[in-house]
Scaffold this active site. Structure first.
Site, PDB file in Angstrom:
ATOM      1  N   ASP A  51       0.822  -1.209   0.000  1.00 62.47           N
ATOM      2  CA  ASP A  51       0.000   0.000   0.000  1.00 62.47           C
ATOM      3  C   ASP A  51       0.858   1.262   0.000  1.00 62.47           C
ATOM      4  O   ASP A  51       2.082   1.210   0.165  1.00 62.47           O
ATOM      5  CB  ASP A  51      -0.912   0.017   1.234  1.00 62.47           C
ATOM      6  CG  ASP A  51      -2.002  -1.032   1.161  1.00 62.47           C
ATOM      7  OD1 ASP A  51      -2.437  -1.366   0.044  1.00 62.47           O
ATOM      8  OD2 ASP A  51      -2.425  -1.520   2.234  1.00 62.47           O
ATOM      9  N   TYR A 109       6.572  -9.968   6.927  1.00 64.59           N
ATOM     10  CA  TYR A 109       6.605  -8.523   7.139  1.00 64.59           C
ATOM     11  C   TYR A 109       7.237  -8.221   8.491  1.00 64.59           C
ATOM     12  O   TYR A 109       7.104  -8.993   9.447  1.00 64.59           O
ATOM     13  CB  TYR A 109       5.192  -7.939   7.128  1.00 64.59           C
ATOM     14  CG  TYR A 109       4.551  -7.823   5.768  1.00 64.59           C
ATOM     15  CD1 TYR A 109       4.623  -6.633   5.037  1.00 64.59           C
ATOM     16  CD2 TYR A 109       3.863  -8.894   5.208  1.00 64.59           C
ATOM     17  CE1 TYR A 109       4.026  -6.523   3.794  1.00 64.59           C
ATOM     18  CE2 TYR A 109       3.266  -8.796   3.958  1.00 64.59           C
ATOM     19  CZ  TYR A 109       3.349  -7.600   3.263  1.00 64.59           C
ATOM     20  OH  TYR A 109       2.761  -7.492   2.027  1.00 64.59           O
TER      21      TYR A 109
END
Length: 264
Positions: A51, A109
């Site tokens: 994003d 992540y």
């Protein structure tokens, strides 16, 4: 010829990975640089569409080209056409059945929180500042309920287009390194905003607003409105993507910054 690349980028000034009209994207910059080196239009496919504001040290892409170039052209040559906040880390020619997204078996992540009363300056764009004192040990205990296959509806963005909220979390750890707290999470895949929504709720636990058991309660509720607000994009990094061993993709340090691969 199909080629895979490892990509690193600071996402602070981009409107996400995906190419969009009239706004800057990582994909558009990379495709433009590759097209110059290949002397033909190049389109890339990525492992994870990050994003706006999200970073990566371990993004993986692939593309198909008729151009024959040395590895140095796809690395140093492409880098010479990229802005300073995007870089190719490695290159490998791959079999035709390889796909950066669909061949991936897991993604990892790391989310970095600067836990200090005063905001940082040097790493202002690479971490998320939390001025409240945080208890990393409580956050670590709370996060363990996320392991295994679970319905992550409570941590799924409303606009998520995934067919199912079920994901398999293979690893989750919260560690403190001085003023920095790192949330490290690996799963087969992630629903939209999953990591940032998890971190938002862990912060509520870390600062004492919620009990350690709250994370498990949220997971069971399957209700996004009951969890905390989404954490900012600033501290989130896609650090690695796993593939079957037979593809033999290069292994490089995950990072980011000071973090070793075995930390977190």
């Amino acid at each position: 010829m199909k080629i895979a690349l490892g990509i690193e980028y600071n996402g602070s000034r981009y409107f996400g990975w995906q190419r969009q009209q009239e706004v800057a994207s990582v994909q558009a910059c990379l495709e433009a640089a590759l097209s110059k080196v290949a002397n033909e239009p190049i389109g890339v496919f990525c492992a994870g569409r990050t994003d706006a504001g999200v970073h990566a040290t371990g993004q993986v892409v692939h593309f198909v080209t008729s151009a024959v170039r040395k590895d140095a052209a796809w690395t140093m040559g492409v880098n010479s056409h990229l802005p300073a906040d995007i870089a190719v880390r490695w290159v490998k020619t791959v079999d035709n059945d390889f796909h950066a997204r669909f061949s991936a078996t897991a993604r990892r992540y790391r989310y970095i929180i600067f836990s200090h009363r005063y905001r940082p300056a040097i790493l202002a764009q690479g971490v998320t500042h939390c001025y409240m004192p945080l208890d990393a040990e409580k956050m670590e205990r709370a996060a363990q309920c996320l392991l295994g296959e679970n319905d992550f509806t409570s941590f799924r963005a409303v606009q998520c287009q995934s067919r199912t909220p079920w994901r398999n979390v293979k690893h989750v750890k919260v560690t403190r390194h001085g003023a920095y707290i790192v949330v490290d999470i690996k799963a087969n895949a992630f629903v939209h905003h999953m990591v940032r929504n998890i971190v938002g709720s862990l912060i509520e636990i870390g600062c004492g607003n919620q009990d350690v058991t709250w994370m498990a309660e949220l997971l069971a509720l399957k209700d996004r409105t009951r969890a905390a607000a989404t954490a900012k994009a600033d501290g989130l990094y896609l650090v690695s993507v796993d593939y079957p061993d037979h593809f033999a993709l290069p292994k490089v340090p995950m990072g980011p910054l000071f973090l070793a691969d075995d930390e977190g």
